[in-house]
Design a protein around this motif. Structure first.
Motif, PDB file in Angstrom:
ATOM      1  N   LYS A  19      -4.803   5.649  14.732  1.00 30.31           N
ATOM      2  CA  LYS A  19      -4.894   4.988  13.419  1.00 30.31           C
ATOM      3  C   LYS A  19      -6.368   5.013  12.963  1.00 30.31           C
ATOM      4  CE  LYS A  19      -0.566   4.073  12.899  1.00 30.31           C
ATOM      5  NZ  LYS A  19       0.187   4.827  11.866  1.00 30.31           N
ATOM      6  N   ARG A  35       2.993   5.892  -3.273  1.00 27.25           N
ATOM      7  CA  ARG A  35       4.177   6.668  -3.686  1.00 27.25           C
ATOM      8  C   ARG A  35       4.445   6.522  -5.177  1.00 27.25           C
ATOM      9  NH1 ARG A  35       4.238   5.603   1.566  1.00 27.25           N
ATOM     10  NH2 ARG A  35       5.473   6.821   3.046  1.00 27.25           N
ATOM     11  N   LYS A  75       0.831  -1.207   0.000  1.00 26.95           N
ATOM     12  CA  LYS A  75       0.000   0.000   0.000  1.00 26.95           C
ATOM     13  C   LYS A  75       0.867   1.259   0.000  1.00 26.95           C
ATOM     14  CE  LYS A  75      -2.917   0.788   3.572  1.00 26.95           C
ATOM     15  NZ  LYS A  75      -2.729   2.123   4.163  1.00 26.95           N
ATOM     16  N   SER A  76       1.860   1.299   0.872  1.00 30.41           N
ATOM     17  CA  SER A  76       2.708   2.499   0.951  1.00 30.41           C
ATOM     18  C   SER A  76       3.426   2.751  -0.371  1.00 30.41           C
ATOM     19  CB  SER A  76       3.755   2.327   2.056  1.00 30.41           C
ATOM     20  OG  SER A  76       3.135   2.244   3.304  1.00 30.41           O
ATOM     21  N   ARG A 132       9.565   3.785   7.865  1.00 33.07           N
ATOM     22  CA  ARG A 132       9.582   3.176   6.526  1.00 33.07           C
ATOM     23  C   ARG A 132      10.155   4.161   5.516  1.00 33.07           C
ATOM     24  NH1 ARG A 132       3.574   1.226   5.879  1.00 33.07           N
ATOM     25  NH2 ARG A 132       3.901   0.899   8.087  1.00 33.07           N
ATOM     26  N   ILE A 185       4.319  -0.987  12.934  1.00 34.43           N
ATOM     27  CA  ILE A 185       3.239  -0.199  13.525  1.00 34.43           C
ATOM     28  C   ILE A 185       1.849  -0.697  13.087  1.00 34.43           C
ATOM     29  CG2 ILE A 185       3.270   1.655  11.755  1.00 34.43           C
ATOM     30  CD1 ILE A 185       2.889   2.128  15.580  1.00 34.43           C
ATOM     31  N   ASP A 186       1.745  -1.206  11.863  1.00 30.86           N
ATOM     32  CA  ASP A 186       0.435  -1.673  11.391  1.00 30.86           C
ATOM     33  C   ASP A 186       0.151  -3.132  11.774  1.00 30.86           C
ATOM     34  OD1 ASP A 186      -0.079   0.798  10.281  1.00 30.86           O
ATOM     35  OD2 ASP A 186       0.690   0.253   8.310  1.00 30.86           O
ATOM     36  N   ASP A 204       7.491   9.347  15.529  1.00 33.91           N
ATOM     37  CA  ASP A 204       8.016   8.462  14.489  1.00 33.91           C
ATOM     38  C   ASP A 204       6.915   8.277  13.450  1.00 33.91           C
ATOM     39  OD1 ASP A 204      10.313   8.148  15.973  1.00 33.91           O
ATOM     40  OD2 ASP A 204       9.568   6.361  17.010  1.00 33.91           O
ATOM     41  N   SER A 205       7.033   8.957  12.337  1.00 27.80           N
ATOM     42  CA  SER A 205       5.992   8.848  11.312  1.00 27.80           C
ATOM     43  C   SER A 205       6.569   9.004   9.909  1.00 27.80           C
ATOM     44  CB  SER A 205       4.908   9.911  11.539  1.00 27.80           C
ATOM     45  OG  SER A 205       4.095   9.999  10.389  1.00 27.80           O
ATOM     46  N   ALA A 206       6.386   7.953   9.114  1.00 29.34           N
ATOM     47  CA  ALA A 206       6.841   8.009   7.722  1.00 29.34           C
ATOM     48  C   ALA A 206       5.970   8.959   6.914  1.00 29.34           C
ATOM     49  CB  ALA A 206       6.791   6.620   7.109  1.00 29.34           C
ATOM     50  N   GLN A 207       4.728   9.123   7.331  1.00 26.97           N
ATOM     51  CA  GLN A 207       3.858  10.039   6.587  1.00 26.97           C
ATOM     52  C   GLN A 207       4.337  11.475   6.755  1.00 26.97           C
ATOM     53  OE1 GLN A 207      -0.089   9.115   8.010  1.00 26.97           O
ATOM     54  NE2 GLN A 207      -0.254   7.305   6.716  1.00 26.97           N
ATOM     55  N   THR A 265      -2.564   8.295   4.355  1.00 24.84           N
ATOM     56  CA  THR A 265      -1.369   8.434   3.499  1.00 24.84           C
ATOM     57  C   THR A 265      -1.666   9.376   2.331  1.00 24.84           C
ATOM     58  OG1 THR A 265      -0.853   6.159   4.104  1.00 24.84           O
ATOM     59  CG2 THR A 265       0.452   7.117   2.350  1.00 24.84           C
TER      60      THR A 265
HETATM   61  C1  S3P Z   1       2.409   4.816   6.203  1.00 23.27           C
HETATM   62  C2  S3P Z   1       2.980   5.109   7.397  1.00 23.27           C
HETATM   63  C3  S3P Z   1       2.431   4.668   8.693  1.00 23.27           C
HETATM   64  C4  S3P Z   1       1.443   3.515   8.517  1.00 23.27           C
HETATM   65  C5  S3P Z   1       0.478   3.750   7.409  1.00 23.27           C
HETATM   66  C6  S3P Z   1       1.210   3.953   6.093  1.00 23.27           C
HETATM   67  C7  S3P Z   1       3.029   5.323   4.962  1.00 23.27           C
HETATM   68  O1  S3P Z   1       1.739   5.746   9.289  1.00 23.27           O
HETATM   69  O2  S3P Z   1       0.742   3.307   9.724  1.00 23.27           O
HETATM   70  O3  S3P Z   1      -0.391   2.631   7.276  1.00 23.27           O
HETATM   71  O4  S3P Z   1       2.710   4.837   3.874  1.00 23.27           O
HETATM   72  O5  S3P Z   1       3.871   6.227   5.078  1.00 23.27           O
HETATM   73  P1  S3P Z   1       2.495   6.832  10.232  1.00 23.27           P
HETATM   74  O6  S3P Z   1       3.393   7.617   9.390  1.00 23.27           O
HETATM   75  O7  S3P Z   1       1.383   7.657  10.802  1.00 23.27           O
HETATM   76  O8  S3P Z   1       3.200   6.005  11.265  1.00 23.27           O
END
Ligand code: S3P
Length: 472
Positions: free
Chosen positions: A377, A58, A53-54, A225, A349-350, A197-200, A126
């Motif tokens: 979430k 992207r 999905k991520s 991530r 995290i998921d 800590d957030s990749a988003q 996202t």
């Molecule tokens: C994601 C980052 C995570 C994850 C989400 C997808 C992404 O969220 O929980 O399902 O694709 O960057 P957070 O950045 O809020 O941790």
């Protein structure tokens, strides 16, 4: 079941309009449960899990940031990703499916045009957070909206860093959607230190930095991530990451030109985790899952279940579009409870909902600490999981940032579980129901389409006994 009527302008292509707009709402106990999960016999066979999905989000966004044609194979065709496709179309890209691949005709870095309508992100955090960042350094305006769940999730984490570089956002009180965003022209780059800590958040800042004049610096304590960084490199861009005493510092030069690519999306390790868990729990199971993304920032779950005693063989390691992949052979295993190392939290995290299910059948207790992010979430996952597991007879203790599950040899089940319209809660209890003494009923299954269309059919193909009822 009552569904929100989508107005013409908000409407998605027919394939993706099933989900209701009622996430986090109270379960209507008088409505019929949509899925009955009976005990499974041994699961067996080879499975191909849909695209990550991520990476899918992207791939669409990066394709739109190139001039020319990007092709994407293995794109996850879920509701969340469809939201990103629709959004990016509104921002000027041309995106279509041709046979087995998607084609994106992009507009180049900084080439976004103002959308004629609101950007409806549905349930997808996202879509919303990455695109807010991506458009913020282009002088256009956009209004972001989402469903009930997304409208209750925090957006200050994006608004704050963007406002530091002059982006104007006005949000509903409490920094929630709807948000109206006014991008800046000739943006100067920023220097940021992650508060969570957030990749988003990281990705939003980096995507904003792509159209800024100079170097954007983003420091995070834990490497979350890193698909944005990897994809940027795959599209011919440059980004440097250094390990420092504060964590990981990313440096991104603005105004780079990206080159269109041919992408194949690896299979989603988070979606795979449900099949892995079910095979570990159902006696006699032996399944093989192909082409799973094995990126270090995504495999905390595999590391933890390995410590719990999972019998998993990693085979055929290779790479796919800048991401490591492998096949996993998973066999039934008796697991032991563990304490989840805090440094692995971001990389799984998921996967905490499904880990909690596995923990309920492990010998001894499993402790999960430092998991406060689960509260924001698609539902409050600490609460949703604890409630459902307790109802099934499992001892669970929980607080704002922890959850402890006491494992037991047999879980009673026999309950109607409220998913809170959260796809990962629904899928987790579908796995648990395959081993409970009495069947479990799941309050709804529409939410699963946000990340894993075809989930139920795939489970039945390898031997599960899931029956879907039509809701009234
Ligand atoms: C994601 C980052 C995570 C994850 C989400 C997808 C992404 O969220 O929980 O399902 O694709 O960057 P957070 O950045 O809020 O941790």
């Amino acid at each position: 079941m009552r569904r929100k009527q989508l107005t013409k302008d908000y409407r998605l292509p027919i394939l993706f309009t099933k989900r209701s707009n009622t996430a986090n709402s109270q379960m209507n106990l008088s409505s019929k449960p949509m899925i009955t999960v009976n005990r499974s016999k041994a699961l067996s066979g080879h499975i191909l899990i849909p695209g990550d999905k991520s990476i899918s989000h992207r791939a669409i966004i990066f394709g739109s940031l190139c001039v020319g044609k990007t092709t994407i194979r293995g794109l996850l065709e879920s509701e969340d990703v469809q939201r990103t496709i629709e959004a990016v179309r509104q921002l000027g890209a041309k995106i279509d499916k041709k046979n087995d691949k998607w084609e994106v005709l992009g507009f180049g870095v900084g080439g976004f045009s103002s959308p004629e309508n609101v950007i409806d992100c549905g349930n997808s955090g996202t879509t919303c957070r990455l695109l807010m960042g991506a458009i913020s350094t282009t002088p256009i305006s956009a209004i972001f909206v989402g469903d009930k769940s997304l409208s209750q999730r925090p957006m200050d984490r994006i608004i704050e860093p963007l406002s530091e570089i002059g982006v104007k956002c006005s949000a509903r009180e409490g920094s929630f959607l709807p948000i109206s965003l006014e991008g800046v022209s000739s943006a100067m780059p920023g220097e940021f230190e992650a508060k969570i800590d957030s990749a988003q958040v990281k990705s939003a800042v980096l995507l904003a930095g792509l159209n800024s004049r100079g170097t954007t610096k983003y420091v995070e304590r834990t490497l979350t991530r890193d698909h944005t960084e990897r994809m940027l490199l795959f599209f011919g861009g440059k980004i440097k990451t250094e390990k420092t005493e504060k964590g990981f510092a990313h440096y991104l030069q603005g105004l780079q030109e990206l080159k269109p690519q041919e992408i194949t999306v690896p299979s989603d390790p988070s979606s795979a985790s449900f099949f892995i868990a079910a095979a570990l729990m159902v006696e006699g199971s032996d399944i093989t899952i192909k082409n799973i993304c094995m990126n270090e920032t995504r495999i905390g779950f595999l590391k933890v279940i390995n410590k719990m005693g999972a019998n998993i063989e990693v085979k055929n390691k290779s790479t796919m579009c800048g991401e490591p992949i492998a096949d996993l052979r998973v066999k039934f295993s008796r697991l032991r409870g563990v304490e989840v190392p805090k440094n692995l939290v971001a990389s799984m995290i998921d996967e905490f909902p499904i880990l909690a299910v596995l923990a309920s059948l492990a010998e001894g207790k499993t402790e999960m600490k430092g998991i406060g992010e689960l509260k924001v979430k698609e539902s409050d996952r600490i609460f949703s999981m604890s409630k459902g597991l307790r109802e099934c007879g499992v001892d669970v203790f929980f607080g704002d940032d922890y959850m402890t599950v006491e494992g037991m040899r047999e879980v009673k089940g026999g309950q109607l579980i409220n998913t809170f319209n959260d796809h990962r809660i629904a899928m987790s209890f579908i796995c648990l129901g395959q081993v409970t003494q009495q069947p479990i009923e799941i309050s709804e299954s529409l939410s699963i389409d946000t990340s894993f269309p075809g989930f139920i059919e795939k489970f039945n193909e390898i031997g599960a006994n899931l029956s879907t009822q039509t809701n009234q």
